[in-house]
Design a protein around this motif. Sequence first.
Motif, mmCIF file in Angstrom:
data_model
loop_
_atom_site.group_PDB
_atom_site.id
_atom_site.type_symbol
_atom_site.label_atom_id
_atom_site.label_comp_id
_atom_site.label_asym_id
_atom_site.label_seq_id
_atom_site.Cartn_x
_atom_site.Cartn_y
_atom_site.Cartn_z
ATOM 1 N N VAL A 11 11.972 5.605 3.026
ATOM 2 C CA VAL A 11 11.881 6.003 4.442
ATOM 3 C C VAL A 11 10.431 5.905 4.914
ATOM 4 O O VAL A 11 10.159 5.401 6.021
ATOM 5 C CB VAL A 11 12.426 7.427 4.642
ATOM 6 C CG1 VAL A 11 12.115 7.941 6.049
ATOM 7 C CG2 VAL A 11 13.931 7.461 4.401
ATOM 8 N N ALA A 12 9.486 6.351 4.095
ATOM 9 C CA ALA A 12 8.071 6.301 4.469
ATOM 10 C C ALA A 12 7.621 4.871 4.755
ATOM 11 O O ALA A 12 6.864 4.619 5.696
ATOM 12 C CB ALA A 12 7.210 6.902 3.348
ATOM 13 N N THR A 13 8.090 3.914 3.956
ATOM 14 C CA THR A 13 7.699 2.515 4.147
ATOM 15 C C THR A 13 8.175 1.990 5.497
ATOM 16 O O THR A 13 7.431 1.303 6.208
ATOM 17 C CB THR A 13 8.282 1.638 3.020
ATOM 18 O OG1 THR A 13 7.893 2.185 1.751
ATOM 19 C CG2 THR A 13 7.775 0.218 3.109
ATOM 20 N N VAL A 14 9.407 2.333 5.873
ATOM 21 C CA VAL A 14 9.932 1.903 7.177
ATOM 22 C C VAL A 14 9.157 2.580 8.306
ATOM 23 O O VAL A 14 8.816 1.937 9.318
ATOM 24 C CB VAL A 14 11.441 2.222 7.285
ATOM 25 C CG1 VAL A 14 11.962 1.884 8.681
ATOM 26 C CG2 VAL A 14 12.226 1.455 6.229
ATOM 27 N N ILE B 149 0.827 -1.209 0.000
ATOM 28 C CA ILE B 149 0.000 0.000 0.000
ATOM 29 C C ILE B 149 0.862 1.260 0.000
ATOM 30 O O ILE B 149 0.617 2.201 -0.756
ATOM 31 C CB ILE B 149 -0.940 -0.006 1.231
ATOM 32 C CG1 ILE B 149 -1.975 -1.127 1.069
ATOM 33 C CG2 ILE B 149 -1.647 1.339 1.384
ATOM 34 C CD1 ILE B 149 -2.766 -1.403 2.312
ATOM 35 N N THR B 150 1.906 1.285 0.824
ATOM 36 C CA THR B 150 2.704 2.503 0.993
ATOM 37 C C THR B 150 3.512 2.855 -0.255
ATOM 38 O O THR B 150 3.520 4.009 -0.689
ATOM 39 C CB THR B 150 3.654 2.363 2.194
ATOM 40 O OG1 THR B 150 2.902 2.008 3.355
ATOM 41 C CG2 THR B 150 4.389 3.665 2.461
ATOM 42 N N VAL B 151 4.199 1.881 -0.850
ATOM 43 C CA VAL B 151 5.085 2.180 -1.981
ATOM 44 C C VAL B 151 4.319 2.663 -3.222
ATOM 45 O O VAL B 151 4.602 3.751 -3.736
ATOM 46 C CB VAL B 151 5.983 0.973 -2.316
ATOM 47 C CG1 VAL B 151 6.789 1.242 -3.593
ATOM 48 C CG2 VAL B 151 6.927 0.668 -1.157
ATOM 49 N N PRO B 152 3.311 1.919 -3.717
ATOM 50 C CA PRO B 152 2.603 2.414 -4.905
ATOM 51 C C PRO B 152 1.881 3.746 -4.661
ATOM 52 O O PRO B 152 1.884 4.630 -5.528
ATOM 53 C CB PRO B 152 1.593 1.299 -5.216
ATOM 54 C CG PRO B 152 2.140 0.085 -4.559
ATOM 55 C CD PRO B 152 2.828 0.581 -3.330
ATOM 56 N N THR B 153 1.274 3.902 -3.478
ATOM 57 C CA THR B 153 0.588 5.158 -3.170
ATOM 58 C C THR B 153 1.594 6.304 -3.078
ATOM 59 O O THR B 153 1.348 7.416 -3.550
ATOM 60 C CB THR B 153 -0.188 5.044 -1.838
ATOM 61 O OG1 THR B 153 -1.014 3.882 -1.885
ATOM 62 C CG2 THR B 153 -1.074 6.264 -1.622
#
Length: 456
Positions: free
Chosen positions: A394-397, A293-297
């Motif tokens: 960074v957002a994904t972590v 969800i985080t990476v594609p968005t």
Amino acid sequence: MAAARRDRTHYLYIAVIVAVALGILVGFVAPGVAVELKPIGTGFVNLIKMMISPVIFCTIVLGVGSVRKAAKVGAVGGLALGYFLVMSTVALAIGLVVGNILHPGSGLHLTDAGREAGAAQAEGASESTADFLLGIIPKTMVSAFTEGQVLQTLLVALLAGFALQAMGKAGEPILRGVGHIQRLVFRILAMIMWAAPVGAFGAMAAVVGETGLDALKSLAIIMIGFYVTCALFVFVVLGTLLRVIAGVSLFPLLKYLGREFLLILSTSSSESALPRLIAKMEHLGVSKPVVGITVPTGYSFNLDGTAIYLTMASLFIAEGMGDPLSLGEQISLLVFMIIASKGAAGVTGAGLATLAGGLQSHRPELVDGVGLIVGIDRFMSEARALTNFAGNAVATVLVGTWTKEIDKARVDEVLAGRIPFDEKTLLDDGDEPLGDVPLPRQAPEAHGADKTQAGV
């Protein structure tokens, strides 16, 4: 055998570095020939983009379909979007501050050719919020894949994942099938990567041949200022957040993603590394739902580098046109660009089109000034893409940490190099058995207290 495989891919990326150097050399020595090589670089990027929709679909369906509670997915998405909005605002504000300090556009003069170039970029660049939202819905379920729209693929994959979740045991055979397809998709991607040196050579030769040394000299201030600003944002802002919230050092993470940064640098497109970022973040120890969800968005909503570029370039153009923006106009522009930056794709030229469209809607008299920056936009695109990519990693972590969907012990092991990433398949050996519902790539015993609801 594993060591031998890693050695071969190591030589592949050495070849990419050599190809980039050769491309720069050809661009300076024979610019006419170099420009003709552009289709080679474009072809390689298109090969990678061809795989983005299948990778996103498989990752999200496997992640969401194996989560026990739908609310978990909603929590991940809500946290991610909230974080993206805050960071985009911070990036835009930093761009404004640095732009006001440097005054990069003073002394420049707009030519007629530049005026025409600015107008060309603005054509069809602006898009209303309603158009953007409606654009997330594909014409058919299949067109989401054929048209290569990341957000459309994300929507279809989420619907499929929630449907399989609701089906319970009846959906397990489908999940196993998607797991097999994912292995096929990643194997194809690993094969395509062997064309990276050729693509890097063509892309770099073309950009140097098109731009030339004169444009770089005359616009050096805005270029250097932009690169320094992006570096400060990554190492100071993102690095501090990563250390304070997740307890992870930025430098080992950037080293872990070194090959992806090289790929982005050589192709000037952050999308070329999107499938590999998904694979590497799962290998790092972040659960499938969070990564899926985080990476594609983030590739549509978390464009930190593009945000910095939009504000700095706007100030640059206003000063170059002899019409500097007042403080009130700058704040108004910042608010407008927060909206305008959403949905800008992570591909070459998208930042320039978004800038032109934003100025056309907000300050139409400045649109012609986009021509001032066209000559060096490709080099600024490199920094945009690298910053966007670092921001999404960074957002994904961070989202994984907030949702407790990350294995901290595994993160430490992977970043220390003790659990190497499989460059041949882009999947871990632990993924081989698909007799049960596909699991996240982390080995179950590695999770300890951080077990997630994604089937671990």
